[in-house]
Motif scaffolding. Structure first.
Motif, short mmCIF file in Angstrom:
data_model
loop_
_atom_site.label_atom_id
_atom_site.label_comp_id
_atom_site.label_asym_id
_atom_site.label_seq_id
_atom_site.Cartn_x
_atom_site.Cartn_y
_atom_site.Cartn_z
N ALA A 1 -24.18 -25.89 -25.86
CA ALA A 1 -23.68 -24.76 -25.07
C ALA A 1 -22.17 -24.84 -24.97
O ALA A 1 -21.57 -25.93 -25.07
CB ALA A 1 -24.30 -24.77 -23.68
N GLU A 2 -21.57 -23.70 -24.76
CA GLU A 2 -20.14 -23.62 -24.48
C GLU A 2 -19.93 -22.53 -23.44
O GLU A 2 -20.68 -21.56 -23.39
CB GLU A 2 -19.34 -23.34 -25.75
CG GLU A 2 -19.76 -22.10 -26.49
CD GLU A 2 -19.11 -21.96 -27.86
OE1 GLU A 2 -18.57 -20.87 -28.14
OE2 GLU A 2 -19.14 -22.94 -28.62
N VAL A 3 -18.94 -22.73 -22.61
CA VAL A 3 -18.71 -21.77 -21.54
C VAL A 3 -17.22 -21.45 -21.45
O VAL A 3 -16.37 -22.32 -21.69
CB VAL A 3 -19.25 -22.28 -20.18
CG1 VAL A 3 -18.52 -23.53 -19.71
CG2 VAL A 3 -19.21 -21.20 -19.12
N GLN A 4 -16.94 -20.20 -21.15
CA GLN A 4 -15.57 -19.77 -20.88
C GLN A 4 -15.57 -19.13 -19.50
O GLN A 4 -16.40 -18.27 -19.22
CB GLN A 4 -15.09 -18.77 -21.91
CG GLN A 4 -13.68 -18.26 -21.63
CD GLN A 4 -13.19 -17.30 -22.70
OE1 GLN A 4 -13.48 -17.47 -23.88
NE2 GLN A 4 -12.47 -16.28 -22.28
N VAL A 5 -14.65 -19.57 -18.66
CA VAL A 5 -14.53 -19.02 -17.31
C VAL A 5 -13.14 -18.42 -17.16
O VAL A 5 -12.14 -19.05 -17.51
CB VAL A 5 -14.74 -20.11 -16.23
CG1 VAL A 5 -14.45 -19.56 -14.84
CG2 VAL A 5 -16.14 -20.69 -16.31
N THR A 6 -13.09 -17.20 -16.66
CA THR A 6 -11.82 -16.55 -16.36
C THR A 6 -11.75 -16.34 -14.85
O THR A 6 -12.67 -15.74 -14.27
CB THR A 6 -11.70 -15.20 -17.08
OG1 THR A 6 -11.81 -15.42 -18.49
CG2 THR A 6 -10.37 -14.51 -16.76
N ALA A 7 -10.71 -16.86 -14.23
CA ALA A 7 -10.50 -16.70 -12.79
C ALA A 7 -9.37 -15.70 -12.58
O ALA A 7 -8.36 -15.76 -13.27
CB ALA A 7 -10.13 -18.04 -12.16
N ARG A 8 -9.58 -14.80 -11.64
CA ARG A 8 -8.53 -13.82 -11.31
C ARG A 8 -8.14 -14.01 -9.85
O ARG A 8 -9.01 -14.15 -8.99
CB ARG A 8 -9.04 -12.41 -11.57
CG ARG A 8 -9.19 -12.12 -13.03
CD ARG A 8 -9.53 -10.66 -13.30
NE ARG A 8 -9.58 -10.40 -14.72
CZ ARG A 8 -10.62 -10.69 -15.50
NH1 ARG A 8 -11.71 -11.22 -14.99
NH2 ARG A 8 -10.58 -10.43 -16.80
N ARG A 9 -6.83 -13.99 -9.63
CA ARG A 9 -6.33 -14.16 -8.27
C ARG A 9 -5.35 -13.05 -7.94
O ARG A 9 -4.83 -12.39 -8.82
CB ARG A 9 -5.68 -15.52 -8.08
CG ARG A 9 -4.43 -15.74 -8.89
CD ARG A 9 -3.75 -17.07 -8.62
NE ARG A 9 -3.09 -17.14 -7.37
CZ ARG A 9 -1.86 -16.72 -7.12
NH1 ARG A 9 -1.14 -16.17 -8.09
NH2 ARG A 9 -1.33 -16.84 -5.94
N GLN A 10 -5.14 -12.88 -6.66
CA GLN A 10 -4.12 -11.94 -6.18
C GLN A 10 -3.09 -12.73 -5.41
O GLN A 10 -3.35 -13.85 -4.96
CB GLN A 10 -4.75 -10.86 -5.31
CG GLN A 10 -5.33 -11.36 -4.00
CD GLN A 10 -6.00 -10.27 -3.20
OE1 GLN A 10 -6.55 -9.33 -3.75
NE2 GLN A 10 -5.98 -10.42 -1.89
N ASP A 11 -1.90 -12.12 -5.23
CA ASP A 11 -0.82 -12.82 -4.55
C ASP A 11 -0.82 -12.63 -3.04
O ASP A 11 -0.46 -13.54 -2.30
CB ASP A 11 0.54 -12.37 -5.10
CG ASP A 11 0.82 -12.99 -6.46
OD1 ASP A 11 0.33 -14.09 -6.74
OD2 ASP A 11 1.55 -12.35 -7.25
N ALA A 12 -1.17 -11.41 -2.56
CA ALA A 12 -1.06 -11.16 -1.13
C ALA A 12 -2.35 -10.52 -0.61
O ALA A 12 -2.65 -9.40 -0.99
CB ALA A 12 0.13 -10.25 -0.85
N PRO A 13 -3.09 -11.19 0.23
CA PRO A 13 -2.94 -12.62 0.53
C PRO A 13 -3.41 -13.44 -0.67
O PRO A 13 -4.24 -12.98 -1.45
CB PRO A 13 -3.86 -12.83 1.73
CG PRO A 13 -4.93 -11.79 1.59
CD PRO A 13 -4.25 -10.61 0.94
N PRO A 14 -2.87 -14.64 -0.84
CA PRO A 14 -3.24 -15.43 -2.00
C PRO A 14 -4.69 -15.87 -1.93
O PRO A 14 -5.12 -16.53 -0.98
CB PRO A 14 -2.29 -16.63 -1.93
CG PRO A 14 -1.83 -16.69 -0.53
CD PRO A 14 -1.92 -15.31 0.03
N LYS A 15 -5.46 -15.43 -2.93
CA LYS A 15 -6.87 -15.81 -3.02
C LYS A 15 -7.41 -15.41 -4.38
O LYS A 15 -6.83 -14.58 -5.06
CB LYS A 15 -7.69 -15.17 -1.91
CG LYS A 15 -7.84 -13.67 -2.03
CD LYS A 15 -8.73 -13.10 -0.94
CE LYS A 15 -8.92 -11.61 -1.12
NZ LYS A 15 -9.89 -11.09 -0.16
N PHE A 16 -8.51 -16.02 -4.74
CA PHE A 16 -9.21 -15.61 -5.95
C PHE A 16 -10.05 -14.39 -5.63
O PHE A 16 -10.67 -14.32 -4.57
CB PHE A 16 -10.08 -16.75 -6.49
CG PHE A 16 -9.27 -17.84 -7.11
CD1 PHE A 16 -8.81 -17.72 -8.41
CD2 PHE A 16 -8.94 -18.96 -6.38
CE1 PHE A 16 -8.03 -18.71 -8.98
CE2 PHE A 16 -8.16 -19.96 -6.93
CZ PHE A 16 -7.71 -19.84 -8.24
#
Length: 152
Positions: free
Chosen positions: A83-98
């Motif tokens: 198996a292989e996995v790719q994870v993409t995380a997206r965050r915002q700046d205000a307020p800082p969080k995913f």
């Protein structure tokens, strides 16, 4: 219909300890289990080749998915070669969080679609990191069957 018949344990919660250190202007290191991971903990500097905290969080989700795939192999007799996995995380700046984590889990397997659907439910239902992240932001993904000849 196949179901996962395992029951949650009433044992005391497990504890995980990680230690870390850094020097001003330099990289940081975290120690966990028997491994040391060097990471970028500098503030205001251009990105380096080292992973930062966001990379480590995305890596934790990737590890959770792969570990739960191994769990499915043991408990549900889900058969796969690799198996292989790719994870993409997206965050915002205000307020800082995913805001979201999106994954694609590629598996070399001959399992039928109904078993892939069962695996997807198990990944979402029994992953500690998955459930922790899903409690605070959107976590979603797909399972892609990879033909044996396409595997690297």
């Amino acid at each position: 219909m196949e179901t996962d018949t395992s029951t949650p344990s009433s044992a005391a919660p497990l504890t995980y300890t990680v230690t870390g250190r850094s020097t001003a202007g330099g990289p940081a290191q975290v120690h966990t289990a028997s491994e040391t991971v060097t990471l970028d903990a500098r503030w205001g500097a251009a990105p380096s080749e080292l992973p930062g905290p966001a990379h480590l969080l995305a890596a934790a989700l990737a590890a959770c998915l792969l570990k739960n795939l191994a769990r499915a192999n043991d408990l549900l007799s889900f058969q796969y070669e690799r198996a292989e996995v790719q994870v993409t995380a997206r965050r915002q700046d205000a307020p800082p969080k995913f805001t979201e984590f999106v994954y694609q889990l590629g598996i070399v397997t001959n399992e039928p679609q109904r078993r892939l659907d069962l695996l997807q439910r198990n990944l979402a239902g029994y992953g500690t990191v998955y459930n922790t992240l899903a409690a605070t932001c959107d976590v979603r993904g797909t399972i892609l069957v990879i033909a044996s000849s396409d595997a690297h």
